[in-house]
Scaffold this motif. Sequence first.
Motif, PDB file in Angstrom:
ATOM      1  N   GLY A 136       0.786  -1.225   0.000  1.00  0.00           N
ATOM      2  CA  GLY A 136       0.000   0.000   0.000  1.00  0.00           C
ATOM      3  C   GLY A 136       0.814   1.268   0.000  1.00  0.00           C
ATOM      4  N   THR A 137       2.112   1.185   0.353  1.00  0.00           N
ATOM      5  CA  THR A 137       2.951   2.380   0.405  1.00  0.00           C
ATOM      6  C   THR A 137       3.615   2.694  -0.928  1.00  0.00           C
ATOM      7  OG1 THR A 137       4.826   1.023   1.149  1.00  0.00           O
ATOM      8  CG2 THR A 137       3.458   2.060   2.851  1.00  0.00           C
ATOM      9  N   LYS A 138       3.475   1.805  -1.906  1.00  0.00           N
ATOM     10  CA  LYS A 138       4.169   1.990  -3.181  1.00  0.00           C
ATOM     11  C   LYS A 138       3.273   2.710  -4.186  1.00  0.00           C
ATOM     12  CE  LYS A 138       7.598  -1.662  -2.980  1.00  0.00           C
ATOM     13  NZ  LYS A 138       8.206  -2.811  -3.679  1.00  0.00           N
ATOM     14  N   GLY A 139       3.922   3.271  -5.207  1.00  0.00           N
ATOM     15  CA  GLY A 139       3.192   3.922  -6.283  1.00  0.00           C
ATOM     16  C   GLY A 139       3.061   5.412  -6.076  1.00  0.00           C
ATOM     17  N   SER A 140       2.522   6.079  -7.106  1.00  0.00           N
ATOM     18  CA  SER A 140       2.344   7.525  -7.061  1.00  0.00           C
ATOM     19  C   SER A 140       1.225   7.901  -6.098  1.00  0.00           C
ATOM     20  CB  SER A 140       2.020   8.052  -8.456  1.00  0.00           C
ATOM     21  OG  SER A 140       0.745   7.575  -8.878  1.00  0.00           O
ATOM     22  N   ALA A 141       1.188   9.174  -5.731  1.00  0.00           N
ATOM     23  CA  ALA A 141       0.126   9.658  -4.851  1.00  0.00           C
ATOM     24  C   ALA A 141      -1.242   9.458  -5.487  1.00  0.00           C
ATOM     25  CB  ALA A 141       0.358  11.138  -4.525  1.00  0.00           C
ATOM     26  N   THR A 142      -1.320   9.621  -6.809  1.00  0.00           N
ATOM     27  CA  THR A 142      -2.590   9.447  -7.509  1.00  0.00           C
ATOM     28  C   THR A 142      -3.095   8.016  -7.392  1.00  0.00           C
ATOM     29  OG1 THR A 142      -2.093  11.202  -9.112  1.00  0.00           O
ATOM     30  CG2 THR A 142      -3.703   9.545  -9.777  1.00  0.00           C
ATOM     31  N   VAL A 143      -2.210   7.051  -7.604  1.00  0.00           N
ATOM     32  CA  VAL A 143      -2.603   5.646  -7.532  1.00  0.00           C
ATOM     33  C   VAL A 143      -2.997   5.272  -6.109  1.00  0.00           C
ATOM     34  CG1 VAL A 143      -1.749   3.282  -7.752  1.00  0.00           C
ATOM     35  CG2 VAL A 143      -1.267   4.940  -9.546  1.00  0.00           C
ATOM     36  N   ARG A 144      -2.271   5.771  -5.121  1.00  0.00           N
ATOM     37  CA  ARG A 144      -2.610   5.459  -3.728  1.00  0.00           C
ATOM     38  C   ARG A 144      -3.955   6.078  -3.331  1.00  0.00           C
ATOM     39  NH1 ARG A 144       2.731   7.070  -2.871  1.00  0.00           N
ATOM     40  NH2 ARG A 144       2.026   8.850  -1.609  1.00  0.00           N
ATOM     41  N   GLU A 145      -4.244   7.282  -3.859  1.00  0.00           N
ATOM     42  CA  GLU A 145      -5.529   7.909  -3.570  1.00  0.00           C
ATOM     43  C   GLU A 145      -6.672   7.125  -4.203  1.00  0.00           C
ATOM     44  OE1 GLU A 145      -7.824  12.237  -4.109  1.00  0.00           O
ATOM     45  OE2 GLU A 145      -5.817  11.935  -4.953  1.00  0.00           O
ATOM     46  N   ALA A 146      -6.472   6.697  -5.455  1.00  0.00           N
ATOM     47  CA  ALA A 146      -7.501   5.889  -6.122  1.00  0.00           C
ATOM     48  C   ALA A 146      -7.717   4.577  -5.379  1.00  0.00           C
ATOM     49  CB  ALA A 146      -7.091   5.621  -7.572  1.00  0.00           C
ATOM     50  N   ASP A 147      -6.655   3.980  -4.890  1.00  0.00           N
ATOM     51  CA  ASP A 147      -6.759   2.742  -4.121  1.00  0.00           C
ATOM     52  C   ASP A 147      -7.619   2.944  -2.869  1.00  0.00           C
ATOM     53  OD1 ASP A 147      -5.847   0.023  -3.161  1.00  0.00           O
ATOM     54  OD2 ASP A 147      -4.951   1.291  -1.599  1.00  0.00           O
ATOM     55  N   ALA A 148      -7.420   4.066  -2.193  1.00  0.00           N
ATOM     56  CA  ALA A 148      -8.203   4.352  -0.986  1.00  0.00           C
ATOM     57  C   ALA A 148      -9.687   4.470  -1.312  1.00  0.00           C
ATOM     58  CB  ALA A 148      -7.687   5.631  -0.333  1.00  0.00           C
ATOM     59  N   TRP A 149     -10.018   5.145  -2.398  1.00  0.00           N
ATOM     60  CA  TRP A 149     -11.419   5.297  -2.801  1.00  0.00           C
ATOM     61  C   TRP A 149     -12.039   3.951  -3.196  1.00  0.00           C
ATOM     62  CZ3 TRP A 149     -11.559  10.305  -6.311  1.00  0.00           C
ATOM     63  CH2 TRP A 149     -11.313  11.420  -5.505  1.00  0.00           C
ATOM     64  N   LEU A 150     -11.287   3.192  -4.008  1.00  0.00           N
ATOM     65  CA  LEU A 150     -11.821   1.922  -4.488  1.00  0.00           C
ATOM     66  C   LEU A 150     -11.987   0.915  -3.350  1.00  0.00           C
ATOM     67  CD1 LEU A 150      -9.788   1.609  -7.809  1.00  0.00           C
ATOM     68  CD2 LEU A 150     -12.255   1.949  -7.600  1.00  0.00           C
ATOM     69  N   SER A 151     -11.124   0.998  -2.351  1.00  0.00           N
ATOM     70  CA  SER A 151     -11.217   0.085  -1.214  1.00  0.00           C
ATOM     71  C   SER A 151     -12.507   0.289  -0.431  1.00  0.00           C
ATOM     72  CB  SER A 151     -10.016   0.274  -0.282  1.00  0.00           C
ATOM     73  OG  SER A 151      -8.815  -0.064  -0.946  1.00  0.00           O
ATOM     74  N   GLU A 152     -13.083   1.476  -0.529  1.00  0.00           N
ATOM     75  CA  GLU A 152     -14.324   1.781   0.175  1.00  0.00           C
ATOM     76  C   GLU A 152     -15.566   1.439  -0.635  1.00  0.00           C
ATOM     77  OE1 GLU A 152     -14.077   5.889   1.118  1.00  0.00           O
ATOM     78  OE2 GLU A 152     -12.457   5.657   2.585  1.00  0.00           O
ATOM     79  N   SER A 153     -15.370   1.064  -1.898  1.00  0.00           N
ATOM     80  CA  SER A 153     -16.521   0.800  -2.767  1.00  0.00           C
ATOM     81  C   SER A 153     -17.090  -0.583  -2.502  1.00  0.00           C
ATOM     82  CB  SER A 153     -16.108   0.915  -4.239  1.00  0.00           C
ATOM     83  OG  SER A 153     -17.169   0.525  -5.090  1.00  0.00           O
ATOM     84  N   GLU A 154     -18.381  -0.631  -2.192  1.00  0.00           N
ATOM     85  CA  GLU A 154     -19.060  -1.909  -2.002  1.00  0.00           C
ATOM     86  C   GLU A 154     -19.591  -2.468  -3.318  1.00  0.00           C
ATOM     87  OE1 GLU A 154     -22.102  -1.304   0.875  1.00  0.00           O
ATOM     88  OE2 GLU A 154     -20.706  -0.848   2.527  1.00  0.00           O
ATOM     89  N   ALA A 155     -19.554  -1.644  -4.372  1.00  0.00           N
ATOM     90  CA  ALA A 155     -20.108  -2.069  -5.659  1.00  0.00           C
ATOM     91  C   ALA A 155     -19.106  -2.877  -6.480  1.00  0.00           C
ATOM     92  CB  ALA A 155     -20.560  -0.851  -6.465  1.00  0.00           C
ATOM     93  N   LEU A 156     -17.834  -2.838  -6.104  1.00  0.00           N
ATOM     94  CA  LEU A 156     -16.796  -3.501  -6.881  1.00  0.00           C
ATOM     95  C   LEU A 156     -16.152  -4.633  -6.097  1.00  0.00           C
ATOM     96  CD1 LEU A 156     -14.872  -0.426  -8.375  1.00  0.00           C
ATOM     97  CD2 LEU A 156     -16.546  -1.863  -9.548  1.00  0.00           C
ATOM     98  N   ASN A 157     -15.720  -5.627  -6.828  1.00  0.00           N
ATOM     99  CA  ASN A 157     -14.903  -6.703  -6.257  1.00  0.00           C
ATOM    100  C   ASN A 157     -13.442  -6.276  -6.406  1.00  0.00           C
ATOM    101  OD1 ASN A 157     -13.788  -9.107  -5.355  1.00  0.00           O
ATOM    102  ND2 ASN A 157     -14.289 -10.244  -7.217  1.00  0.00           N
ATOM    103  N   TYR A 158     -13.051  -5.281  -5.595  1.00  0.00           N
ATOM    104  CA  TYR A 158     -11.734  -4.662  -5.744  1.00  0.00           C
ATOM    105  C   TYR A 158     -10.680  -5.487  -5.006  1.00  0.00           C
ATOM    106  CZ  TYR A 158      -7.952  -1.271  -5.457  1.00  0.00           C
ATOM    107  OH  TYR A 158      -6.728  -0.654  -5.532  1.00  0.00           O
ATOM    108  N   ARG A 159      -9.580  -5.826  -5.721  1.00  0.00           N
ATOM    109  CA  ARG A 159      -8.531  -6.676  -5.175  1.00  0.00           C
ATOM    110  C   ARG A 159      -7.246  -5.924  -4.847  1.00  0.00           C
ATOM    111  NH1 ARG A 159      -9.575 -12.150  -5.846  1.00  0.00           N
ATOM    112  NH2 ARG A 159     -11.835 -12.430  -5.958  1.00  0.00           N
ATOM    113  N   GLY A 160      -7.249  -4.607  -4.954  1.00  0.00           N
ATOM    114  CA  GLY A 160      -6.057  -3.843  -4.605  1.00  0.00           C
ATOM    115  C   GLY A 160      -5.085  -3.707  -5.764  1.00  0.00           C
TER     116      GLY A 160
END
Length: 343
Positions: free
Chosen positions: A189-213
Amino acid sequence: MRIAIDAMGGDAGPRAVVQGAAAAVQAWPGLSIDLFGPRDQLQTELMSLPRHLAVAGSRLFVRHAPETIRQDQRPSDALRRGGDTSMAHMLAHVAEGGAMAGVSAGNTGALMALARRELGMVAGIPRPAICTAIPTRGDGRCYLLDLGANVDADAERLVDFAHMGDIMARHVDGLGAPRVALLNVGSEGTKGSATVREADAWLSESEALNYRGFIEGDGIFAGAADVVVCDGFVGNAVLKASEGLARMLIERVQATFESHWSSRLVGVLARPALRRLKGELDPVRYNGASLLGLDGIVIKSHGSADATGFSYAVLRAAQEVSRDLPARLARELGARQHRTQQE
């Protein structure tokens, strides 16, 4: 079902486009195609169809468009001066309801700009995302987006891509809960650009997606996800590199079997397996990228596609029409936007 085609966009001229359109008509019952380009040139190609495609010519119809958008033409110039081109006429035909989808092998930037102007966008999506399927382990495939339309994508756009890819995989491929992942340089979770980490945080909260990180590049082809999201710069590089690698592997295997008489003997015995391997890895089989987010269906074919490759792009368009993809995108993305506004 009727599909409109920009017949002048391919690198090799209209012959491969016309023959590919005819092959698609043969493969999809009830399909008719409007071909846009200089009338005399297209009529000549129709008259020259190979014998095995000649019957399909009766379901191909020529629509005159005297000009062509060049591959090096700027999108802004195409918007100002491209009104009488085969690409513009094709897109206008789709916008007016004359056809249910459009296909072009022409200038990607011009196609994006003209399609956005003619068809508009759904659910507040600002720009289309280019999405295509690539082969994965076994007989699987994975949707990768964006592939070049949005070179610099912020976190909000990456989240949009994830939802659009999920809708594509569910409604076109019939997957119940597609596995969605973000392409990154590591799984931590600490790797990648700030944009990718921010998108990861949003997607992790989505109940509509089967998000795998996060997923790394090798995970794409291992089949670890059904939808892989990235910005257009990264996606285009991944796609072109994978196509080049596939071609190199096919050529290396063929060269190995032809290098010595004993290898040639083994090659004869292995020919059916090699033919199957080439078919599975050949990028032509996956030709046809969707411009997701448009209020309509537009498919971008490789400019260098031969007739077989172009036929796959046309069949991709027919498949999306049969699944009513734009309406599904509009409905589900609109509902998501409404929920977000309420929150």
